[in-house]
Design a protein around this motif. Structure first.
Motif, PDB file in Angstrom:
ATOM      1  N   ILE A   1       0.941  -1.385   0.106  1.00 25.21           N
ATOM      2  CA  ILE A   1      -0.073  -0.087  -0.165  1.00 25.21           C
ATOM      3  C   ILE A   1       0.955   1.255   0.032  1.00 25.21           C
ATOM      4  N   LEU A   2       1.971   1.285   0.797  1.00 22.74           N
ATOM      5  CA  LEU A   2       2.934   2.208   0.868  1.00 22.74           C
ATOM      6  C   LEU A   2       3.533   2.469  -0.445  1.00 22.74           C
ATOM      7  N   LEU A   3       3.861   1.424  -1.320  1.00 22.97           N
ATOM      8  CA  LEU A   3       4.502   1.507  -2.597  1.00 22.97           C
ATOM      9  C   LEU A   3       3.579   2.257  -3.404  1.00 22.97           C
ATOM     10  N   ASP A   4       2.001   1.768  -3.490  1.00 27.35           N
ATOM     11  CA  ASP A   4       1.320   2.485  -4.318  1.00 27.35           C
ATOM     12  C   ASP A   4       1.000   3.919  -3.885  1.00 27.35           C
ATOM     13  N   ARG A   5       0.921   4.157  -2.664  1.00 25.99           N
ATOM     14  CA  ARG A   5       0.477   5.351  -2.171  1.00 25.99           C
ATOM     15  C   ARG A   5       1.680   6.274  -2.484  1.00 25.99           C
ATOM     16  N   TYR A   6       2.880   6.126  -2.196  1.00 22.98           N
ATOM     17  CA  TYR A   6       3.970   7.022  -2.809  1.00 22.98           C
ATOM     18  C   TYR A   6       4.095   7.365  -4.252  1.00 22.98           C
ATOM     19  N   SER A   7       3.922   6.040  -5.119  1.00 21.25           N
ATOM     20  CA  SER A   7       4.051   6.349  -6.424  1.00 21.25           C
ATOM     21  C   SER A   7       2.682   7.343  -7.093  1.00 21.25           C
ATOM     22  N   ARG A   8       1.521   7.204  -6.537  1.00 21.40           N
ATOM     23  CA  ARG A   8       0.513   7.890  -6.766  1.00 21.40           C
ATOM     24  C   ARG A   8       0.698   9.423  -6.604  1.00 21.40           C
ATOM     25  N   ARG A   9       1.477   9.838  -5.519  1.00 19.58           N
ATOM     26  CA  ARG A   9       1.838  11.148  -5.130  1.00 19.58           C
ATOM     27  C   ARG A   9       3.137  11.602  -5.475  1.00 19.58           C
ATOM     28  N   LEU A  10       3.650  10.756  -6.370  1.00 18.34           N
ATOM     29  CA  LEU A  10       5.033  11.161  -7.043  1.00 18.34           C
ATOM     30  C   LEU A  10       6.203  11.687  -6.010  1.00 18.34           C
ATOM     31  N   ARG A  11       6.226  10.877  -4.761  1.00 16.22           N
ATOM     32  CA  ARG A  11       7.019  11.083  -3.618  1.00 16.22           C
ATOM     33  C   ARG A  11       8.287  10.130  -4.048  1.00 16.22           C
ATOM     34  N   SER A  12       9.153  10.311  -4.858  1.00 15.78           N
ATOM     35  CA  SER A  12      10.112   9.601  -5.316  1.00 15.78           C
ATOM     36  C   SER A  12      10.943   8.866  -4.047  1.00 15.78           C
ATOM     37  N   GLU A  13      11.460   9.889  -3.261  1.00 14.62           N
ATOM     38  CA  GLU A  13      12.317   9.542  -2.146  1.00 14.62           C
ATOM     39  C   GLU A  13      11.762   8.549  -1.218  1.00 14.62           C
ATOM     40  N   GLU A  14      10.467   8.590  -0.787  1.00 12.30           N
ATOM     41  CA  GLU A  14       9.770   7.846  -0.148  1.00 12.30           C
ATOM     42  C   GLU A  14       9.538   6.514  -0.865  1.00 12.30           C
ATOM     43  N   LEU A  15       9.276   6.559  -1.977  1.00 10.99           N
ATOM     44  CA  LEU A  15       9.143   5.397  -2.692  1.00 10.99           C
ATOM     45  C   LEU A  15      10.200   4.476  -2.791  1.00 10.99           C
ATOM     46  N   LEU A  16      11.481   5.238  -2.998  1.00 13.34           N
ATOM     47  CA  LEU A  16      12.630   4.388  -3.227  1.00 13.34           C
ATOM     48  C   LEU A  16      13.028   3.795  -1.709  1.00 13.34           C
ATOM     49  N   ALA A  17      12.727   4.552  -0.805  1.00 11.68           N
ATOM     50  CA  ALA A  17      12.969   4.030   0.641  1.00 11.68           C
ATOM     51  C   ALA A  17      12.201   2.947   1.058  1.00 11.68           C
ATOM     52  N   ALA A  18      10.996   2.841   0.501  1.00 10.68           N
ATOM     53  CA  ALA A  18       9.982   1.817   0.616  1.00 10.68           C
ATOM     54  C   ALA A  18      10.609   0.454  -0.096  1.00 10.68           C
ATOM     55  N   VAL A  19      11.005   0.734  -1.406  1.00  8.28           N
ATOM     56  CA  VAL A  19      11.559  -0.327  -2.108  1.00  8.28           C
ATOM     57  C   VAL A  19      12.790  -0.942  -1.504  1.00  8.28           C
ATOM     58  N   ILE A  20      13.552   0.088  -1.039  1.00 13.11           N
ATOM     59  CA  ILE A  20      14.606  -0.673  -0.315  1.00 13.11           C
ATOM     60  C   ILE A  20      14.467  -1.522   0.864  1.00 13.11           C
ATOM     61  N   ALA A  21      13.378  -1.186   1.727  1.00 13.40           N
ATOM     62  CA  ALA A  21      12.880  -1.809   2.620  1.00 13.40           C
ATOM     63  C   ALA A  21      12.377  -3.167   2.521  1.00 13.40           C
ATOM     64  N   ALA A  22      11.458  -3.186   1.213  1.00 11.47           N
ATOM     65  CA  ALA A  22      11.094  -4.485   0.733  1.00 11.47           C
ATOM     66  C   ALA A  22      12.362  -5.405   0.045  1.00 11.47           C
TER      67      ALA A  22
END
Length: 285
Positions: free
Chosen positions: A230-251
């Protein structure tokens, strides 16, 4: 006196040898990580135009906004915990089902011919198409997410466990036959111990797959308390690239840790007698 001197000399040599061993394990992946970071910086600042650098923000930007930000970090850690719980539960159920199937199939060819095709179906089923149906059948909560993990993680456990159970030494089978051992005595005393290396191989593979299943299910169900999906989807929809990449790294780290945990358990359980699971030190010696 000479024995004490020898023990002291061996202890003094063991320290540097252990350090060299640790450096040999740590340095290669560290160098690869450094190369990835340098390539990342190169793409961000020399390939992407300034107005398009939001597509791949630099590593320090990901650290500042995706990790050092307390609110974002708490959000990601909460999602990481929920994803790990779903993946762990799915792996546990998948192992119970998969090993039970393999054990039953190893007892008779007609059972293997009956169940094996369905294990293959679990591997080939288009999980992305099945996810909406699981939501309709079981709701969009924990049960559906765990079911996705079970479906994805099941096949490696079945195939590896079955191969191990069927690969026991025929001479030992003959020995048990001479002692009039029953079917299940043969399975528990011979086949299961012989299958342990491949059982842990299947578990190690399925651990990473279960993490993927938890993220995929969370991503597509999109309800309830947010996991990493859900966080990956949320960050991508809001174009929050830094948070998106941080979530990808966590995964990615979650998958690596799951793989590593079962690797450690496997080496401790069977590494002392199976060369394929021996640690690097034992391989060198």
């Amino acid at each position: 006196m000479s024995n004490r001197t020898g023990e002291t000399t061996n202890a003094s040599r063991a320290g540097p040898a252990r350090i060299r061993e640790l450096l040999g394990v740590a340095i290669p992946p560290a160098l690869v990580a450094l190369a990835i970071i340098l390539l990342w910086y190169g793409i961000t600042f020399f390939v992407l135009e300034p107005d398009r650098r939001f597509l791949l923000p630099p590593p320090h930007g990901v650290i500042e906004e995706g990790i050092l930000d307390g609110e974002v970090l708490a959000e990601i850690m909460g999602g990481l915990y929920r994803t790990a719980m779903v993946a762990g539960l799915g792996l546990l159920i998948g192992f119970a089902l998969g090993f039970s199937m393999a054990l039953v199939m190893s007892q008779a060819k007609w059972i293997e011919r009956s169940l094996y095709p369905w294990a293959v179906v679990c591997q080939t089923v288009p999980i992305l198409a099945l996810v909406p149906l699981l939501g309709f059948w079981f709701g969009f909560g924990l049960m559906s997410r765990v079911t996705v993990c079970v479906i994805i993680a099941l096949f490696p456990i079945v195939i590896n466990s079955l191969t191990g159970l069927q690969g026991a030494d025929p001479r030992l089978h003959d020995l048990l036959t001479l002692h009039n051992a029953g079917r299940w005595t043969r399975a528990l005393k011979l086949q299961v111990p012989a299958a342990r290396p491949l059982i842990f191989t299947g578990l190690r593979t399925s651990a990473g797959l279960s993490v993927i299943g938890a993220i995929v299910g969370d991503f597509f169900f999109g309800r309830g308390q947010p996991g990493l999906g859900i966080l990956l989807d949320r960050y991508s929809r809001r174009l929050r690239s830094e948070e998106l990449l941080a979530a990808v790294i966590a995964a990615c780290l979650l998958g690596v840790v799951a793989f590593w945990i079962f690797g450690v358990i496997g080496r401790r359980a069977v590494g002392h007698w199976d060369p394929s699971w021996a640690d690097e030190r034992n391989k060198d010696t």
